[in-house]
Design a protein around this motif. Structure first.
Motif, PDB file in Angstrom:
ATOM      1  N   GLN A   5      23.361  34.187  21.630  1.00 17.09           N
ATOM      2  CA  GLN A   5      23.241  32.903  20.959  1.00 17.09           C
ATOM      3  C   GLN A   5      23.840  32.998  19.567  1.00 17.09           C
ATOM      4  OE1 GLN A   5      19.023  31.777  21.077  1.00 17.09           O
ATOM      5  NE2 GLN A   5      19.469  30.387  22.761  1.00 17.09           N
ATOM      6  N   TRP A   6      24.246  31.816  19.051  1.00 11.52           N
ATOM      7  CA  TRP A   6      24.708  31.770  17.671  1.00 11.52           C
ATOM      8  C   TRP A   6      23.536  32.031  16.739  1.00 11.52           C
ATOM      9  CZ3 TRP A   6      29.680  32.012  17.838  1.00 11.52           C
ATOM     10  CH2 TRP A   6      30.406  31.315  18.804  1.00 11.52           C
ATOM     11  N   GLY A   7      23.814  32.656  15.585  1.00  9.62           N
ATOM     12  CA  GLY A   7      22.756  32.954  14.639  1.00  9.62           C
ATOM     13  C   GLY A   7      22.289  31.733  13.874  1.00  9.62           C
ATOM     14  N   SER A   8      23.153  30.714  13.741  1.00 12.52           N
ATOM     15  CA  SER A   8      22.801  29.506  12.998  1.00 12.52           C
ATOM     16  C   SER A   8      23.693  28.353  13.445  1.00 12.52           C
ATOM     17  CB  SER A   8      22.991  29.733  11.494  1.00 12.52           C
ATOM     18  OG  SER A   8      24.372  29.963  11.198  1.00 12.52           O
ATOM     19  N   ARG A   9      23.280  27.121  13.102  1.00 13.50           N
ATOM     20  CA  ARG A   9      24.091  25.953  13.427  1.00 13.50           C
ATOM     21  C   ARG A   9      25.416  25.996  12.663  1.00 13.50           C
ATOM     22  NH1 ARG A   9      24.021  20.218  11.330  1.00 13.50           N
ATOM     23  NH2 ARG A   9      25.047  18.956  12.931  1.00 13.50           N
ATOM     24  N   LEU A  10      25.358  26.437  11.401  1.00 19.99           N
ATOM     25  CA  LEU A  10      26.577  26.558  10.617  1.00 19.99           C
ATOM     26  C   LEU A  10      27.544  27.542  11.262  1.00 19.99           C
ATOM     27  CD1 LEU A  10      28.266  25.990   8.070  1.00 19.99           C
ATOM     28  CD2 LEU A  10      27.012  27.856   6.939  1.00 19.99           C
ATOM     29  N   GLY A  11      26.997  28.646  11.741  1.00 21.01           N
ATOM     30  CA  GLY A  11      27.839  29.637  12.402  1.00 21.01           C
ATOM     31  C   GLY A  11      28.518  29.060  13.629  1.00 21.01           C
ATOM     32  N   ILE A  13      29.168  25.811  14.193  1.00 23.04           N
ATOM     33  CA  ILE A  13      30.156  24.806  13.780  1.00 23.04           C
ATOM     34  C   ILE A  13      31.439  25.483  13.300  1.00 23.04           C
ATOM     35  CG2 ILE A  13      30.672  23.055  12.027  1.00 23.04           C
ATOM     36  CD1 ILE A  13      27.706  22.214  12.197  1.00 23.04           C
ATOM     37  N   LEU A  14      31.301  26.526  12.486  1.00 19.51           N
ATOM     38  CA  LEU A  14      32.484  27.205  11.951  1.00 19.51           C
ATOM     39  C   LEU A  14      33.239  27.950  13.041  1.00 19.51           C
ATOM     40  CD1 LEU A  14      31.203  28.520   8.500  1.00 19.51           C
ATOM     41  CD2 LEU A  14      32.759  26.603   8.954  1.00 19.51           C
ATOM     42  N   ALA A  15      32.501  28.520  14.001  1.00 17.15           N
ATOM     43  CA  ALA A  15      33.165  29.216  15.103  1.00 17.15           C
ATOM     44  C   ALA A  15      33.914  28.219  15.988  1.00 17.15           C
ATOM     45  CB  ALA A  15      32.145  29.996  15.930  1.00 17.15           C
ATOM     46  N   ALA A  16      33.257  27.086  16.285  1.00 16.42           N
ATOM     47  CA  ALA A  16      33.912  26.058  17.099  1.00 16.42           C
ATOM     48  C   ALA A  16      35.089  25.454  16.346  1.00 16.42           C
ATOM     49  CB  ALA A  16      32.903  24.967  17.473  1.00 16.42           C
ATOM     50  N   ALA A  17      34.907  25.243  15.028  1.00 17.63           N
ATOM     51  CA  ALA A  17      36.016  24.745  14.216  1.00 17.63           C
ATOM     52  C   ALA A  17      37.138  25.768  14.156  1.00 17.63           C
ATOM     53  CB  ALA A  17      35.539  24.414  12.802  1.00 17.63           C
ATOM     54  N   GLY A  18      36.769  27.045  14.088  1.00 17.59           N
ATOM     55  CA  GLY A  18      37.764  28.101  14.101  1.00 17.59           C
ATOM     56  C   GLY A  18      38.558  28.111  15.386  1.00 17.59           C
ATOM     57  N   ALA A 248      29.596  18.496  16.953  1.00 19.61           N
ATOM     58  CA  ALA A 248      30.916  18.087  17.443  1.00 19.61           C
ATOM     59  C   ALA A 248      31.642  17.229  16.412  1.00 19.61           C
ATOM     60  CB  ALA A 248      30.773  17.318  18.759  1.00 19.61           C
ATOM     61  N   ALA A 249      30.893  16.349  15.746  1.00 22.82           N
ATOM     62  CA  ALA A 249      31.507  15.489  14.727  1.00 22.82           C
ATOM     63  C   ALA A 249      32.087  16.318  13.594  1.00 22.82           C
ATOM     64  CB  ALA A 249      30.472  14.501  14.188  1.00 22.82           C
ATOM     65  N   TRP A 250      31.359  17.350  13.173  1.00 17.61           N
ATOM     66  CA  TRP A 250      31.851  18.231  12.114  1.00 17.61           C
ATOM     67  C   TRP A 250      33.112  18.973  12.549  1.00 17.61           C
ATOM     68  CZ3 TRP A 250      31.375  18.335   7.170  1.00 17.61           C
ATOM     69  CH2 TRP A 250      30.216  17.860   6.553  1.00 17.61           C
ATOM     70  N   VAL A 251      33.109  19.455  13.780  1.00 17.45           N
ATOM     71  CA  VAL A 251      34.272  20.192  14.286  1.00 17.45           C
ATOM     72  C   VAL A 251      35.504  19.294  14.328  1.00 17.45           C
ATOM     73  CG1 VAL A 251      35.260  21.410  16.272  1.00 17.45           C
ATOM     74  CG2 VAL A 251      32.877  21.820  15.612  1.00 17.45           C
ATOM     75  N   VAL A 252      35.339  18.079  14.849  1.00 17.18           N
ATOM     76  CA  VAL A 252      36.453  17.131  14.943  1.00 17.18           C
ATOM     77  C   VAL A 252      36.953  16.756  13.550  1.00 17.18           C
ATOM     78  CG1 VAL A 252      37.070  14.770  15.601  1.00 17.18           C
ATOM     79  CG2 VAL A 252      35.808  16.216  17.191  1.00 17.18           C
ATOM     80  N   LEU A 253      36.014  16.512  12.633  1.00 20.36           N
ATOM     81  CA  LEU A 253      36.401  16.141  11.269  1.00 20.36           C
ATOM     82  C   LEU A 253      37.165  17.274  10.581  1.00 20.36           C
ATOM     83  CD1 LEU A 253      36.274  14.147   8.901  1.00 20.36           C
ATOM     84  CD2 LEU A 253      34.074  15.169   8.255  1.00 20.36           C
TER      85      LEU A 253
END
Length: 441
Positions: A5-11, A13-18, A248-253
């Protein structure tokens, strides 16, 4: 065996954005936008990203978390055994993309070396074009860097979800944003740069054609890592109380912002130095060194830029490698090390003819395209949109109750937009993507 599992929501989002913010955003977006008229293409691209793109991303993440499995297992578990074929197609897309993507990733490593040596610090377009063409058409040099990039990708994936992918993304994605902003500011002060800004932002709808729309949809899917199993796999690592729509919104943005920044970073320089804005895949590798040549400390900026371009390439490559590695772990119960090394070896082999097709094998074509261009076209314009259609149908018709449950978690006022998403998955997405797909064949 307990699933990572991811360690955090931020992690997450950044991984998906990456995953999304890679060479698709920084290398591919500027030249595809240029080839399709700039501003008009940009508007169409943004339209796709914030409608079909975000809907498909939420559906993929929700499917992954609901099934708690990678692409093949998720489609099989939620849809039935026949739907597993869609998952296999997603894994195939990830495999094919990384095969040629790794070749381009290798270019970034090569240009780090060329920056350190000062070889590419020149404002002469002919010199820079000659260096780039000579390099990619070489039968051996790009293959060495292709192997190096694949080795780096495997190294991160072997670190696992939290220690490898998440930690890399947390550190490197913010650095990429900062460096892009610095280069944009410097580029805007070049004489003639504002013509490039106007070309990029001022829409000329007389240049819009069916190809513009097809390319915009294909690039939207490519840039957001949709239709290749990445967001399903990453979604399977998401904790049950994390808001998928918000993530998902953060990743798309973030992805859209980077595409805009990439255009503002490259196209003003293109016009400032009189380069051809529709020059193709080499645009970033030819124009940016010319910008550095005009900067105080330009050589250092060149090294840093190509390091960060490598970072962007690597975060996306890692997500693709994770798709095929997770598939081998889940389906064949292989150890992570064995799965990653086997898949990396096979993708490296396929990348060899892709690289050679830009040089000594350029005369060998299929459907009028070399191996590199064929892999790019088949994945971006055919397989990924097709996967999008099938995913939308599965989510909208067969498993909507399960998708709805996942999307409602941690989300306020979900009753206002969930019916619209259901309608989009059932009718709008399949019809629109299907129309574009058929016209692109």
């Amino acid at each position: 065996m307990a699933r990572s599992q991811w360690g955090s929501r931020l992690g997450f989002i950044l991984a998906a954005a990456g995953s999304a913010i890679g060479l698709g955003a920084i290398w591919k977006f500027p030249y595809v936008a240029s080839q399709n008229g700039g501003g008009a293409f940009l508007l169409i691209f943004i339209g796709f990203v914030f409608t079909l793109g975000i809907v498909m991303m939420m559906a993929e993440m929700a499917l992954g978390r609901a099934a708690h499995s990678s692409a093949v297992g998720a489609f099989r578990k939620m849809g039935g055994k026949h739907w597993a074929l869609v998952g296999y197609m997603g894994v195939l897309v990830g495999f094919l993309i990384l095969s040629f993507y790794s070749v381009v990733g290798g270019w970034t490593i090569a240009y780090i070396a060329k920056s350190i040596g000062g070889e590419i610090i020149s404002s002469d377009a002919k010199v820079l074009g000659g260096i780039f063409t000579g390099f990619i058409s070489s039968p051996s040099e790009p293959l060495f860097y292709h192997a190096a990039f694949m080795a780096l990708t495997v190294g991160v994936v072997l670190g696992g979800v939290q220690k490898g992918i998440e930690n890399l993304s947390k550190f490197l994605m913010p650095a990429l944003f900062v460096m892009m902003l610095v280069l944009i500011v410097r580029g805007l002060f070049l004489p003639g740069a504002l013509d490039g800004v106007a070309y990029f932002l001022d829409p000329d709808f007389s240049k819009v054609s069916a190809k513009t729309i097809i390319d915009a949809l294909g690039l939207a899917f490519f840039s957001l890592s949709l239709g290749m199993g990445a967001m399903i796999t990453y979604g399977s690592y998401v904790e049950k109380d994390t808001s998928i729509p918000g993530s998902a919104a953060w990743v798309v943005l973030l992805t859209t912002v980077v595409c805009l920044l990439a255009g503002l970073m490259v196209l003003p320089a293109v016009f400032a130095f009189g380069f051809d804005p529709s020059a193709g895949p080499g645009l970033t590798f030819i124009t940016m060194p010319a910008v550095f040549a005009k900067m105080v400390g330009g050589q250092l900026f060149a090294v840093v830029f190509f390091v960060l371009l490598l970072v962007a390439a690597l975060t996306s490559a890692v997500s693709l490698m994770e798709v095929v590695t997770s598939f081998m772990i889940d389906e064949f119960h292989m150890r992570r090390v064995q799965a990653a090394l086997l898949m990396a070896s096979l993708m490296f082999v396929l990348g060899v003819p892709a690289s050679l097709s830009l040089g000594i094998w350029s005369e060998y074509t299929l459907f009028g395209k070399g191996v590199f261009d064929l892999l790019d076209y088949a994945t971006s314009n055919v397989l990924m949109p097709l996967g999008g259609v099938l995913l939308a149908l599965l989510a909208g018709w067969k498993i909507w109750p399960q998708i709805e449950v996942q999307l409602a978690v941690g989300t306020r006022s979900s009753a206002l937009w969930l019916p619209a998403m259901k309608l989009t998955c059932r009718y709008i997405a399949p019809a629109l993507i299907g129309f574009v797909l058929v016209n692109g064949l």
